[in-house]
Scaffold this motif. Structure first.
Motif, PDB file in Angstrom:
ATOM      1  N   HIS A 170     -10.167  -0.387   1.159  1.00  0.00           N
ATOM      2  CA  HIS A 170     -11.174  -1.318   1.266  1.00  0.00           C
ATOM      3  C   HIS A 170     -10.781  -2.763   1.661  1.00  0.00           C
ATOM      4  O   HIS A 170      -9.671  -3.059   1.568  1.00  0.00           O
ATOM      5  CB  HIS A 170     -12.300  -1.475  -0.085  1.00  0.00           C
ATOM      6  CG  HIS A 170     -11.396  -2.119  -1.268  1.00  0.00           C
ATOM      7  ND1 HIS A 170     -10.532  -1.402  -1.882  1.00  0.00           N
ATOM      8  CD2 HIS A 170     -11.844  -3.137  -1.762  1.00  0.00           C
ATOM      9  CE1 HIS A 170     -10.116  -2.241  -2.820  1.00  0.00           C
ATOM     10  NE2 HIS A 170     -11.044  -3.252  -2.949  1.00  0.00           N
ATOM     11  N   PRO A 171     -11.638  -3.431   2.284  1.00  0.00           N
ATOM     12  CA  PRO A 171     -11.318  -4.781   3.042  1.00  0.00           C
ATOM     13  C   PRO A 171     -11.041  -5.990   1.868  1.00  0.00           C
ATOM     14  O   PRO A 171     -11.578  -7.104   2.411  1.00  0.00           O
ATOM     15  CB  PRO A 171     -12.260  -5.019   4.087  1.00  0.00           C
ATOM     16  CG  PRO A 171     -13.657  -4.385   3.341  1.00  0.00           C
ATOM     17  CD  PRO A 171     -13.265  -3.149   2.753  1.00  0.00           C
ATOM     18  N   HIS A 172     -10.355  -5.748   0.914  1.00  0.00           N
ATOM     19  CA  HIS A 172     -10.152  -6.850  -0.013  1.00  0.00           C
ATOM     20  C   HIS A 172      -8.414  -7.249   0.450  1.00  0.00           C
ATOM     21  O   HIS A 172      -7.679  -6.180   0.672  1.00  0.00           O
ATOM     22  CB  HIS A 172     -10.232  -6.589  -1.342  1.00  0.00           C
ATOM     23  CG  HIS A 172     -11.669  -6.777  -1.825  1.00  0.00           C
ATOM     24  ND1 HIS A 172     -12.231  -6.085  -3.023  1.00  0.00           N
ATOM     25  CD2 HIS A 172     -12.590  -7.439  -1.241  1.00  0.00           C
ATOM     26  CE1 HIS A 172     -13.343  -6.630  -3.133  1.00  0.00           C
ATOM     27  NE2 HIS A 172     -13.682  -7.374  -2.163  1.00  0.00           N
ATOM     28  N   GLU A 173      -8.192  -8.401   0.204  1.00  0.00           N
ATOM     29  CA  GLU A 173      -6.777  -8.913   0.726  1.00  0.00           C
ATOM     30  C   GLU A 173      -5.920  -8.579  -0.193  1.00  0.00           C
ATOM     31  O   GLU A 173      -4.719  -8.300   0.448  1.00  0.00           O
ATOM     32  CB  GLU A 173      -6.813 -10.453   0.466  1.00  0.00           C
ATOM     33  CG  GLU A 173      -5.714 -11.316   1.074  1.00  0.00           C
ATOM     34  CD  GLU A 173      -4.961 -11.656  -0.015  1.00  0.00           C
ATOM     35  OE1 GLU A 173      -3.534 -12.107   0.170  1.00  0.00           O
ATOM     36  OE2 GLU A 173      -5.084 -11.694  -1.057  1.00  0.00           O
ATOM     37  N   ASP A 174      -6.122  -8.240  -1.413  1.00  0.00           N
ATOM     38  CA  ASP A 174      -5.121  -7.532  -2.186  1.00  0.00           C
ATOM     39  C   ASP A 174      -4.710  -5.936  -1.870  1.00  0.00           C
ATOM     40  O   ASP A 174      -3.808  -5.530  -2.451  1.00  0.00           O
ATOM     41  CB  ASP A 174      -5.276  -7.760  -3.889  1.00  0.00           C
ATOM     42  CG  ASP A 174      -6.655  -7.073  -4.224  1.00  0.00           C
ATOM     43  OD1 ASP A 174      -7.620  -7.004  -3.437  1.00  0.00           O
ATOM     44  OD2 ASP A 174      -6.773  -6.520  -5.377  1.00  0.00           O
ATOM     45  N   HIS A 175      -5.476  -5.391  -1.040  1.00  0.00           N
ATOM     46  CA  HIS A 175      -5.262  -4.178  -0.522  1.00  0.00           C
ATOM     47  C   HIS A 175      -4.864  -3.855   1.054  1.00  0.00           C
ATOM     48  O   HIS A 175      -4.073  -3.070   1.347  1.00  0.00           O
ATOM     49  CB  HIS A 175      -6.537  -3.298  -0.874  1.00  0.00           C
ATOM     50  CG  HIS A 175      -6.583  -3.065  -2.247  1.00  0.00           C
ATOM     51  ND1 HIS A 175      -6.470  -1.948  -2.877  1.00  0.00           N
ATOM     52  CD2 HIS A 175      -7.194  -3.850  -3.368  1.00  0.00           C
ATOM     53  CE1 HIS A 175      -6.700  -1.944  -4.277  1.00  0.00           C
ATOM     54  NE2 HIS A 175      -7.113  -3.236  -4.308  1.00  0.00           N
ATOM     55  N   ILE A 176      -5.323  -4.946   1.684  1.00  0.00           N
ATOM     56  CA  ILE A 176      -4.926  -4.926   3.126  1.00  0.00           C
ATOM     57  C   ILE A 176      -4.330  -5.960   3.495  1.00  0.00           C
ATOM     58  O   ILE A 176      -4.017  -6.217   4.662  1.00  0.00           O
ATOM     59  CB  ILE A 176      -6.226  -4.753   4.104  1.00  0.00           C
ATOM     60  CG1 ILE A 176      -7.222  -5.901   3.939  1.00  0.00           C
ATOM     61  CG2 ILE A 176      -7.032  -3.350   3.599  1.00  0.00           C
ATOM     62  CD1 ILE A 176      -8.275  -5.843   5.106  1.00  0.00           C
ATOM     63  N   GLY A 177      -3.689  -6.992   2.724  1.00  0.00           N
ATOM     64  CA  GLY A 177      -3.181  -8.160   3.101  1.00  0.00           C
ATOM     65  C   GLY A 177      -1.819  -7.901   3.944  1.00  0.00           C
ATOM     66  O   GLY A 177      -1.599  -8.716   4.916  1.00  0.00           O
ATOM     67  N   GLY A 178      -0.997  -6.833   3.818  1.00  0.00           N
ATOM     68  CA  GLY A 178      -0.072  -6.643   4.421  1.00  0.00           C
ATOM     69  C   GLY A 178       0.075  -5.552   5.846  1.00  0.00           C
ATOM     70  O   GLY A 178       0.765  -5.078   6.298  1.00  0.00           O
ATOM     71  N   MET A 179      -1.288  -5.097   5.866  1.00  0.00           N
ATOM     72  CA  MET A 179      -1.452  -3.984   6.921  1.00  0.00           C
ATOM     73  C   MET A 179      -1.271  -4.229   8.167  1.00  0.00           C
ATOM     74  O   MET A 179      -0.610  -3.451   8.894  1.00  0.00           O
ATOM     75  CB  MET A 179      -3.150  -3.483   6.589  1.00  0.00           C
ATOM     76  CG  MET A 179      -3.191  -2.450   5.637  1.00  0.00           C
ATOM     77  SD  MET A 179      -4.834  -1.535   5.726  1.00  0.00           S
ATOM     78  CE  MET A 179      -4.653  -0.764   7.472  1.00  0.00           C
ATOM     79  N   ASP A 180      -1.370  -5.627   8.715  1.00  0.00           N
ATOM     80  CA  ASP A 180      -1.089  -5.975  10.035  1.00  0.00           C
ATOM     81  C   ASP A 180       0.326  -5.926  10.412  1.00  0.00           C
ATOM     82  O   ASP A 180       0.667  -5.519  11.479  1.00  0.00           O
ATOM     83  CB  ASP A 180      -1.604  -7.360  10.345  1.00  0.00           C
ATOM     84  CG  ASP A 180      -1.426  -8.283   9.320  1.00  0.00           C
ATOM     85  OD1 ASP A 180      -1.272  -8.178   8.036  1.00  0.00           O
ATOM     86  OD2 ASP A 180      -1.199  -9.737   9.677  1.00  0.00           O
TER      87      ASP A 180
END
Length: 393
Positions: free
Chosen positions: A100-110
């Motif tokens: 889901h698009p919360h920073e603590d889950h997708i922060g390093g995805m990029d």
């Protein structure tokens, strides 16, 4: 922002259809180079690595040459996660899931997308107006990739493992956490259930739809928050082991005492990244082993959180209301109701479910006067304070 949000969201809509909306705000920070936790050796063909990213989630799964990454921590964890994956000799990630698009889950995805060859990207149908989300969309667009929308009940293969998606089942949640992708991985006779930050609403939907969510290992939802891992959900999953990805000394009181008590009462062995660092589970198809020792299951002293509520904040005179105090099991509760002309004490004990329920007969309390209730919970030689109130009508 370097580019307008609207343009990037439009690009994202071209990638997936029917998006919802989220207004979570955060700031992208450049991650300084950092050392990554070394992977321990455990027996088994399937390896599930719960990377210690503090108050965040990132799970690396390897089945032979098959690789899946579920979530990628905070923005500041980008280098740590990339380095950890590199240390495993990985150049391609077959499945990348942003729950889901919360920073603590997708922060390093990029950073992960930029660094590795990516097969399939799963993300739920919801957008966010944050820089973190924008960075992920940009990384996906730069690689000319598309997002696969999760469909509950659908499945895919990760080498010899079978993966089944169970959530999200709705498209109009009040809480972004309930958009979390929930997936179970089955490897021969063993299974793992990964829940992101799914809370009680999503958990109940999975139960009501009759999904077979039984699993040997449960990745506890929302860092052990009391709003996840309900008794009904825990009964359906019936795990032998639970892993909580949580930051040491976090300000949220995670994992909640009530959640730990539910797991402990169900006989579940608990593993916590705030206590053990990166946790690695392995399966040989018959049994699951861990590289760390299980937690005592008791809340860490600096993670104890107490709260209180009244079931009827505006009762009539002479009514009986219930004061519910949440805290560590076995804690002694002392409450004082400050009426207009008198102070009345009450007492109770927090049960194994993490709650003490204390009935209060309010008598002829003054109408319109707000009665403050001061509460003290004593546990292991320490006292934790909270308060609530009610106003007779």
């Amino acid at each position: 922002m370097k580019k307008t949000i609207s343009i990037l969201l439009l690009t994202f809509i071209f990638l997936i259809s029917g998006c919802g909306n989220s207004n979570t705000a955060d700031n992208k920070q450049l991650a300084e180079p950092t050392s990554s936790p070394a992977a321990a050796t455990v027996s088994g063909e399937l390896k599930v690595q719960f990377i210690d990213v503090g108050q965040a989630d990132s799970i690396l799964i390897q089945d032979g040459s098959g690789v899946m990454l579920i979530d990628a921590g905070n923005n500041a964890d980008s280098n740590l996660i990339v380095n950890y994956i590199r240390q495993q000799g990985i150049s391609k990630i077959d499945y990348l899931i942003g729950t889901h698009p919360h920073e603590d889950h997708i922060g390093g995805m990029d950073a992960v997308i930029d660094t590795f060859d990516i097969g399939t990207i799963y993300m739920p149908k919801i957008t966010s107006n944050t820089q973190t989300f924008e960075d992920v969309v940009t990384a996906i667009r730069n690689k000319d990739m598309q997002i696969t929308t999760p469909v509950p009940g659908s499945s895919f293969k990760l080498a010899e493992a079978d993966c089944t998606i169970f959530a999200p089942n709705g498209s109009d949640y009040d809480n972004v956490n309930d958009y979390s992708i929930v997936v179970r991985l089955d490897y021969e006779d063993t299974s793992f259930l990964f829940t992101g930050d799914a809370e009680s609403v999503s958990e109940n939907e999975m139960i009501n739809k009759g999904y077979d969510i039984d699993a040997d290992v449960l990745k506890v939802g929302h860092h052990g928050s009391d709003s996840s891992t309900t008794e009904a959900f825990l009964k359906k999953v019936s795990p032998d082991y639970a892993v909580i990805s949580v930051g040491q000394g976090n300000t949220y009181g995670h994992p909640a005492a009530a959640t730990l008590n539910r797991l402990k009462n169900a006989g579940v062995k608990i593993y916590r990244t705030d206590e053990s660092g990166t946790i690695i589970a392995a399966s040989n198809g018959k049994n699951v082993t861990f590289d760390k020792i299980a937690s005592s299951g008791m809340p860490a002293q600096d993670n104890i959180n107490v709260s209180a509520s009244i079931d009827n904040p505006n009762p009539a005179q002479n009514a009986i209301i219930n004061l519910t105090v949440a805290g560590p099991a076995g804690g002694s509760v002392n409450a004082v109701c400050h009426y207009k002309s008198i102070d009345t004490p009450y007492a109770g004990i927090v049960g194994t479910d993490g709650e003490a329920i204390i009935p209060i007969r309010i008598g002829r309390a003054a109408k319109g006067f707000t009665v403050e209730i001061e509460i003290a919970v004593s546990y292991n030689g320490e006292t934790y304070n909270t308060k609530t109130s009610f106003t007779p009508q």
